[in-house]
Each structure stands twice: as C-alpha cells, then as structure tokens.
Motif scaffolding. Structure first.
Motif, PDB file in Angstrom:
ATOM      1  N   ASP A   1     -26.862   8.034 -16.414  1.00  0.00           N
ATOM      2  CA  ASP A   1     -25.435   7.555 -16.868  1.00  0.00           C
ATOM      3  C   ASP A   1     -24.507   7.117 -15.854  1.00  0.00           C
ATOM      4  N   VAL A   2     -25.095   6.522 -15.034  1.00  0.00           N
ATOM      5  CA  VAL A   2     -24.011   6.109 -13.934  1.00  0.00           C
ATOM      6  C   VAL A   2     -23.008   4.979 -14.376  1.00  0.00           C
ATOM      7  N   HIS A   3     -21.829   5.283 -14.292  1.00  0.00           N
ATOM      8  CA  HIS A   3     -20.916   4.185 -14.798  1.00  0.00           C
ATOM      9  C   HIS A   3     -19.871   3.984 -13.413  1.00  0.00           C
ATOM     10  N   THR A   4     -19.763   2.446 -13.274  1.00  0.00           N
ATOM     11  CA  THR A   4     -18.915   2.200 -12.312  1.00  0.00           C
ATOM     12  C   THR A   4     -17.882   1.078 -12.791  1.00  0.00           C
ATOM     13  N   GLU A   5     -16.788   1.245 -12.344  1.00  0.00           N
ATOM     14  CA  GLU A   5     -15.758   0.068 -12.571  1.00  0.00           C
ATOM     15  C   GLU A   5     -14.775   0.213 -11.504  1.00  0.00           C
ATOM     16  N   ARG A   6     -14.069  -1.205 -11.401  1.00  0.00           N
ATOM     17  CA  ARG A   6     -13.086  -1.233 -10.313  1.00  0.00           C
ATOM     18  C   ARG A   6     -11.746  -1.302 -10.963  1.00  0.00           C
ATOM     19  N   GLY A   7     -10.716  -0.525 -10.278  1.00  0.00           N
ATOM     20  CA  GLY A   7      -9.310  -0.535 -10.796  1.00  0.00           C
ATOM     21  C   GLY A   7      -8.375  -0.769  -9.649  1.00  0.00           C
ATOM     22  N   THR A   8      -7.172  -0.761 -10.176  1.00  0.00           N
ATOM     23  CA  THR A   8      -5.916  -0.759  -8.854  1.00  0.00           C
ATOM     24  C   THR A   8      -4.852   0.110  -9.312  1.00  0.00           C
ATOM     25  N   ALA A   9      -4.375   0.558  -8.231  1.00  0.00           N
ATOM     26  CA  ALA A   9      -3.148   1.581  -8.475  1.00  0.00           C
ATOM     27  C   ALA A   9      -2.085   0.496  -8.125  1.00  0.00           C
ATOM     28  N   ARG A  10      -1.074   0.244  -8.899  1.00  0.00           N
ATOM     29  CA  ARG A  10       0.164  -0.471  -8.410  1.00  0.00           C
ATOM     30  C   ARG A  10       1.150   0.396  -7.820  1.00  0.00           C
ATOM     31  N   VAL A  11       1.509  -0.199  -6.498  1.00  0.00           N
ATOM     32  CA  VAL A  11       2.226   0.609  -5.558  1.00  0.00           C
ATOM     33  C   VAL A  11       3.716  -0.264  -5.419  1.00  0.00           C
ATOM     34  N   ASP A  12       4.688   0.507  -5.888  1.00  0.00           N
ATOM     35  CA  ASP A  12       5.982  -0.158  -5.788  1.00  0.00           C
ATOM     36  C   ASP A  12       7.189   0.688  -5.151  1.00  0.00           C
ATOM     37  N   HIS A  13       6.647   1.667  -4.171  1.00  0.00           N
ATOM     38  CA  HIS A  13       7.340   2.534  -3.596  1.00  0.00           C
ATOM     39  C   HIS A  13       8.237   2.221  -2.352  1.00  0.00           C
ATOM     40  N   PHE A  14       7.794   0.802  -1.788  1.00  0.00           N
ATOM     41  CA  PHE A  14       8.294   0.421  -0.490  1.00  0.00           C
ATOM     42  C   PHE A  14       9.180  -0.651  -0.644  1.00  0.00           C
ATOM     43  N   ALA A  15      10.283  -0.726   0.168  1.00  0.00           N
ATOM     44  CA  ALA A  15      11.149  -1.783   0.009  1.00  0.00           C
ATOM     45  C   ALA A  15      11.018  -3.020   0.845  1.00  0.00           C
ATOM     46  N   THR A  16      10.078  -2.688   1.943  1.00  0.00           N
ATOM     47  CA  THR A  16       9.415  -3.805   2.668  1.00  0.00           C
ATOM     48  C   THR A  16       8.101  -3.524   3.295  1.00  0.00           C
ATOM     49  N   PRO A  17       7.464  -4.388   3.830  1.00  0.00           N
ATOM     50  CA  PRO A  17       6.147  -3.973   4.525  1.00  0.00           C
ATOM     51  C   PRO A  17       6.521  -3.013   5.606  1.00  0.00           C
ATOM     52  N   GLU A  18       7.581  -3.303   6.452  1.00  0.00           N
ATOM     53  CA  GLU A  18       7.764  -2.644   7.511  1.00  0.00           C
ATOM     54  C   GLU A  18       8.034  -1.138   6.907  1.00  0.00           C
ATOM     55  N   ALA A  19       8.594  -0.845   5.876  1.00  0.00           N
ATOM     56  CA  ALA A  19       8.896   0.348   5.194  1.00  0.00           C
ATOM     57  C   ALA A  19       7.666   1.013   4.978  1.00  0.00           C
ATOM     58  N   PHE A  20       6.606   0.489   4.452  1.00  0.00           N
ATOM     59  CA  PHE A  20       5.173   0.834   4.312  1.00  0.00           C
ATOM     60  C   PHE A  20       4.596   1.478   5.379  1.00  0.00           C
ATOM     61  N   ARG A  21       4.713   0.511   6.493  1.00  0.00           N
ATOM     62  CA  ARG A  21       4.102   1.066   7.916  1.00  0.00           C
ATOM     63  C   ARG A  21       4.720   2.432   8.291  1.00  0.00           C
ATOM     64  N   ASP A  22       6.076   2.392   8.302  1.00  0.00           N
ATOM     65  CA  ASP A  22       6.754   3.590   8.816  1.00  0.00           C
ATOM     66  C   ASP A  22       6.511   4.752   7.914  1.00  0.00           C
ATOM     67  N   TYR A  23       6.379   4.677   6.594  1.00  0.00           N
ATOM     68  CA  TYR A  23       6.308   5.685   5.634  1.00  0.00           C
ATOM     69  C   TYR A  23       4.641   6.226   6.053  1.00  0.00           C
ATOM     70  N   PHE A  24       3.672   5.287   6.398  1.00  0.00           N
ATOM     71  CA  PHE A  24       2.196   6.054   6.812  1.00  0.00           C
ATOM     72  C   PHE A  24       2.485   6.469   8.209  1.00  0.00           C
ATOM     73  N   LYS A  25       3.036   5.944   8.969  1.00  0.00           N
ATOM     74  CA  LYS A  25       3.354   6.850  10.381  1.00  0.00           C
ATOM     75  C   LYS A  25       3.835   7.943  10.325  1.00  0.00           C
ATOM     76  N   GLU A  26       4.684   8.330   9.400  1.00  0.00           N
ATOM     77  CA  GLU A  26       5.386   9.628   9.363  1.00  0.00           C
ATOM     78  C   GLU A  26       4.385  10.764   8.416  1.00  0.00           C
ATOM     79  N   ARG A  27       3.738  10.226   7.401  1.00  0.00           N
ATOM     80  CA  ARG A  27       3.290  11.014   6.465  1.00  0.00           C
ATOM     81  C   ARG A  27       1.705  11.144   6.155  1.00  0.00           C
ATOM     82  N   TYR A  28       0.971   9.911   6.587  1.00  0.00           N
ATOM     83  CA  TYR A  28      -0.474   9.876   6.354  1.00  0.00           C
ATOM     84  C   TYR A  28      -1.224  10.446   7.696  1.00  0.00           C
ATOM     85  N   GLY A  29      -1.907  11.560   7.610  1.00  0.00           N
ATOM     86  CA  GLY A  29      -2.580  11.985   8.641  1.00  0.00           C
ATOM     87  C   GLY A  29      -3.590  11.123   9.519  1.00  0.00           C
TER      88      GLY A  29
END
Length: 283
Positions: free
Chosen positions: A201-229
């Motif tokens: 009974d394998v079932h697969t589907e694709r979905g998306t997470a909508r992310v609106d946390h970042f003001a700019t692409p630079e903010a996304f980069r800096d956030y991940f540089k600081e928080r994401y291992g």
C-alpha cells in the motif's frame, strides 16, 4: 585493530560529526519559524490516532512528534542529536503534549522488532548517511500492518537545489554516504523499502511548503548561515578562502532569487517541494 573494529570506529566518528553538525546553529528555531506545519501534514497522512504507539525518527525538536502526541498517540521522539530536545520539551509543554524524548541512531534504533504502530520521519531520517540501513530499521521496528510515513525534501525542489549549490564547497562525503535529497526521489525510496514482502500500500505524492519568512534572498542566505547545521558546516569548510565564501554567498542568494515567486508585497515567497510517502509493513 581488526577490520570490523576499524569500521566501527569510523562509523562512531561519522555519527559524532553528524551529531555536532545538527547541534550547532539553531535548528529548533528554523523548524518552528520556517516550516511549522510540516510535521502535522505527515501525522495526518499517517492517520495517527489515540492509543497508537508512534516513533518519530530524526525528530529534532518535535515538529512531527508533538502533533502525533496531540492526536492522542503514545509517542517517542528519537534523534541522534539530543541537544535539540530542550527546545522540543519546551514546545511540547507549551502545547500540552506529553511524549518521551530518546537519543537514538536512525541506522541502529534501540527498540524491539515490531514495537510501534506507526513509524514516521519528517525531514529527519533523510539525513542518515546510509540510506538502506536506516530504511531497514524503519521497517524492523514497525509492526506488521503498521504504517511507515516519510516526508522528505526532493532533489529538484528548493532544498535539494540548495544542497546541490553547497556541494562544491562541502567537505568530501564519507565512503558509502548518500545525499539526503535522494529520499525525495520516488524510485530511490521505493527501492529502499523493497518489494511487497516488506511493505504494501505504498502511496506517494508531492507537496510544497510555502515559506514567507524571509524579507529578501540575502535574508534567506544569512538565516541559514546562522541557524542551519549543514550550511554552517559548509561555510566552516571554506572559512579560510574568502573567494569561495563570496562565491557560495552569491550562489545561495541566486537560489533565493530564482525561487522567489514574486507575489509577496513584504518579502520573498518560496515554495519548497517535498515527497510524502506512506506505506504499510507487510505481514
């Protein structure tokens, strides 16, 4: 030292590096601020309900484990990096969720065969380096007829592309390690789970997470540089080469710009694709 002892020592070193990678930065805040609803999507897909015994593998700070507990299940949140549990316990207490937190290696789970009604992982087990070992463990600890549920970033989605952008700057992977986003490839994960003697009974589907946390692409980069291992680890690897640091900075900003839907009046809007898979253990 025998070959087996050497392999064991190498594996211990690898797992220690993985634990240290996820302990740095602040993954709990990233999970809570950027993808807060993702775990609940998986819990609903697995049909978690009161009276079930549930194991969350690679639980981190409990994005899936806490919703499973709130659904009435008896939940163990397991992770190789117990440093993440403190934030999870605080979040669980705030939401009124009662669950158990236990340090555990996804490739060698300290639980009995067929111990759980549901075994799930939300962007967690995909980071175990040896995919087949981890998959075998997910199946082993799930009871026959029980549910296995996985939510993983896809290779072609935003996070998969982020890992591809970081790869030229990352330390060489250890022998036998496989890229995390492969868990988001349908053919790969079906091969890991095996034939109908193992799962049905394998079932697969694709979905998306909508992310609106970042003001700019630079903010996304800096956030991940600081928080994401993983991102922090890659930058540490090239810290003594300013040109490569600048190149990676540009690559991540370009990724953010390319992924920006341009529909947000106040900032960058991204959609992060994932693969959602549910299956039943055969038997």
């Amino acid at each position: 030292m025998t070959t087996q002892d050497s392999a064991t020592a190498t594996d211990r070193t690898l797992k220690a590096k993985h634990r240290a990678m996820w302990a740095q930065g602040d993954y709990p805040s990233l999970a809570a601020e950027v993808i807060p609803g993702l775990g609940a999507v998986l819990v609903e897909a697995c049909g978690v309900h009161p009276g079930q015994r549930v194991l969350d593998v690679g639980a981190g700070s409990g994005n899936a484990a806490i919703p499973a507990a709130l659904a009435g299940a008896d939940v163990i949140a397991s992770d190789l990096t117990p440093e993440l549990f403190g934030a999870g316990r605080l979040a669980a207490e705030k939401q009124g969720a009662d669950l158990t937190w236990q340090e555990a290696d996804a490739e060698d789970l300290p639980f009995a065969d067929a111990a759980f009604d549901t075994v799930l992982s939300c962007v967690g087990v995909m980071f175990a380096p040896h995919h087949q070992q981890a998959s075998d463990e997910l199946i082993r600890v799930c009871r026959p007829g029980g549910t296995i549920g996985l939510l993983s970033w896809t290779p072609q989605g935003f996070i998969g592309r982020m890992f591809a952008a970081m790869k030229p700057y990352a330390p060489p992977p250890p022998p036998g390690a496989q890229p995390p986003p492969l868990w988001g490839d349908v053919n790969h994960v079906r091969a890991l789970l095996g034939d109908r003697d193992r799962v049905t009974d394998v079932h697969t589907e694709r979905g998306t997470a909508r992310v609106d946390h970042f003001a700019t692409p630079e903010a996304f980069r800096d956030y991940f540089k600081e928080r994401y291992g993983p991102t922090i680890t890659v930058y540490k690897n090239i810290a003594d080469d300013p040109d490569r640091v600048a190149a990676l900075d540009r690559a991540l900003v370009d990724l953010g710009r390319d992924g920006d839907l341009g529909t947000g009046p106040d900032g960058t809007i991204l959609e992060w694709e994932y693969l959602l898979l549910t299956a039943r253990r055969a038997g």
